[in-house]
Each structure stands twice: as structure tokens, then as C-alpha cells.
Design a protein around this motif. Sequence first.
Motif, short mmCIF file in Angstrom:
data_model
loop_
_atom_site.label_atom_id
_atom_site.label_comp_id
_atom_site.label_asym_id
_atom_site.label_seq_id
_atom_site.Cartn_x
_atom_site.Cartn_y
_atom_site.Cartn_z
N LEU A 133 0.83 -1.20 0.00
CA LEU A 133 0.00 0.00 0.00
C LEU A 133 0.87 1.25 0.00
O LEU A 133 0.60 2.21 -0.75
N ARG A 142 -4.30 4.88 -5.97
CA ARG A 142 -5.23 4.11 -5.14
C ARG A 142 -5.57 2.82 -5.87
O ARG A 142 -6.09 2.85 -6.99
N SER A 144 -7.85 -0.25 -5.58
CA SER A 144 -9.03 -0.67 -4.82
C SER A 144 -8.95 -2.13 -4.37
O SER A 144 -9.36 -2.47 -3.26
N GLU A 147 -6.56 -2.32 -1.39
CA GLU A 147 -7.19 -1.73 -0.22
C GLU A 147 -8.29 -2.63 0.33
O GLU A 147 -8.42 -2.78 1.55
N GLN A 148 -9.05 -3.28 -0.56
CA GLN A 148 -10.09 -4.21 -0.11
C GLN A 148 -9.49 -5.40 0.61
O GLN A 148 -10.01 -5.86 1.62
N VAL A 151 -8.63 -4.22 3.99
CA VAL A 151 -9.88 -4.06 4.76
C VAL A 151 -10.33 -5.41 5.32
O VAL A 151 -10.72 -5.51 6.49
N PHE A 166 -13.29 0.05 5.97
CA PHE A 166 -13.08 0.74 4.71
C PHE A 166 -13.07 2.25 4.91
O PHE A 166 -12.21 2.96 4.37
N LEU A 169 -9.82 3.33 6.65
CA LEU A 169 -8.66 3.20 5.76
C LEU A 169 -8.72 4.21 4.63
O LEU A 169 -7.71 4.82 4.26
N ASP A 170 -9.91 4.42 4.09
CA ASP A 170 -10.07 5.39 2.99
C ASP A 170 -9.67 6.79 3.44
O ASP A 170 -8.99 7.52 2.70
N CYS A 173 -5.86 6.86 3.65
CA CYS A 173 -5.25 6.87 2.32
C CYS A 173 -5.43 8.23 1.64
O CYS A 173 -4.49 8.73 0.99
#
Length: 200
Positions: A133, A142, A144, A147-148, A151, A166, A169-170, A173
Motif C-alpha cells: 500500500l 489508489r 481498490s 485496499e479491499q 480491509v 473501509f 482506511l479510505d 489513504c
Amino acid sequence: MPSPILRRALTEPGLRPLPERAARLLEDLDAPPRLAAHLRAVHDVAAELVGWAREHHPGLAVDAEAVLFGAATHDIGKALHPAELSGPGAEHERAGHALLRERGVEERLARFARTHASWDEPGIGIDDLLVSLADAIWKGERLSELEQRLVEVLAAASGRAEWEEFMDLDDACDRIAAGADRRLAFQSAYPVAGGTESTA
């Protein structure tokens, strides 16, 4: 002896310094200054992510030393494959891992050189995901799916709903990605080769 430009890339204020062991490895290799600047940018973001994880998930088993060393050396193989500093290629991944192991770096710390681009493979844990990341959002990218995956790991560890993880974290980020221009400028101030200053 490392070039003066490399030394400056390793010591100029603006980003956190690399772990001493990682900086020494780069000096021993007389690594390209741009590589050192890139590793500092990714390491700086990794430190922010480790701090965020500690604050939001104090019970999460994050090996901060491994994440920070991994971020500081993930692309070290580009010292052997400098064309991959300015173009595509994955030869640096295996080469970097081998280089670190040959220089006595234990697998716990060396593995990130080969896993930082393989975050979608089985068996990739939280530490590897954090390095991957950091290697994306240092420049505002980014991913996704990455990141998922993170999560899901966070939700499994915390027992919270994935949407809650999410959102947290969003936010992190977004905040970190907002500094991408500054980090990109830091990196581009250093040449790919060690002999001359960059005008980029």
C-alpha cells in the motif's frame, strides 16, 4: 564510497531517514540517487501507515520493524536493474530479495523485495500489505483491490464490519495521498544515475 548525490538523497530533510541498516546497504551498493529518494518516499508513507495501524488497531500484530525495513528496501534490486527505475520490469524483485539474503538480511525483512508487487497472492499478511500500500499511495495511486484485501484483514482482526474498516482506511489513504506531489518532487530532484544533478 557513495556519491555525494546519493548521500544527499539519503540525508536531505523533508522525509524520514531510512533505517540505518537500509541506508548502509544503499551506500555500499552506491545505489542510484533516485532509487534512494524513492525508497525514502515509500518508507515515509509506510511509517505513517504503521502509526495509523497502531492508533486504530492497537491489538493488530504489525511488525513495525519489518514494515519499515521492507519499505526502505523493497526496490533495492533496481540497483542491479537500473533500467527499471525509469521503465517497466520485474527482474528487480527476485534480484533484490537475493541481494538482501546474500548480505545477511534475514527472510523476515528481505521478503518484501519479492512480495511488494505480489500482494494478491495467497499467504500475504498484514505487513506485506502495508508495504504494498505504501508503494502505491506514496504517489497518490489508489488500488481498490489492494485496499479491499487490507480491509478484509483488518475486519477479521478487529471484528468490526468491513464498511467501517473501509471508511477508516479510505480516510487515511486520502490524507496520505494528498502529500504525493511533495514526495514526487523529492524523488524527481535526484538523477537515475549518480553522476549529475537532475533538472527535472
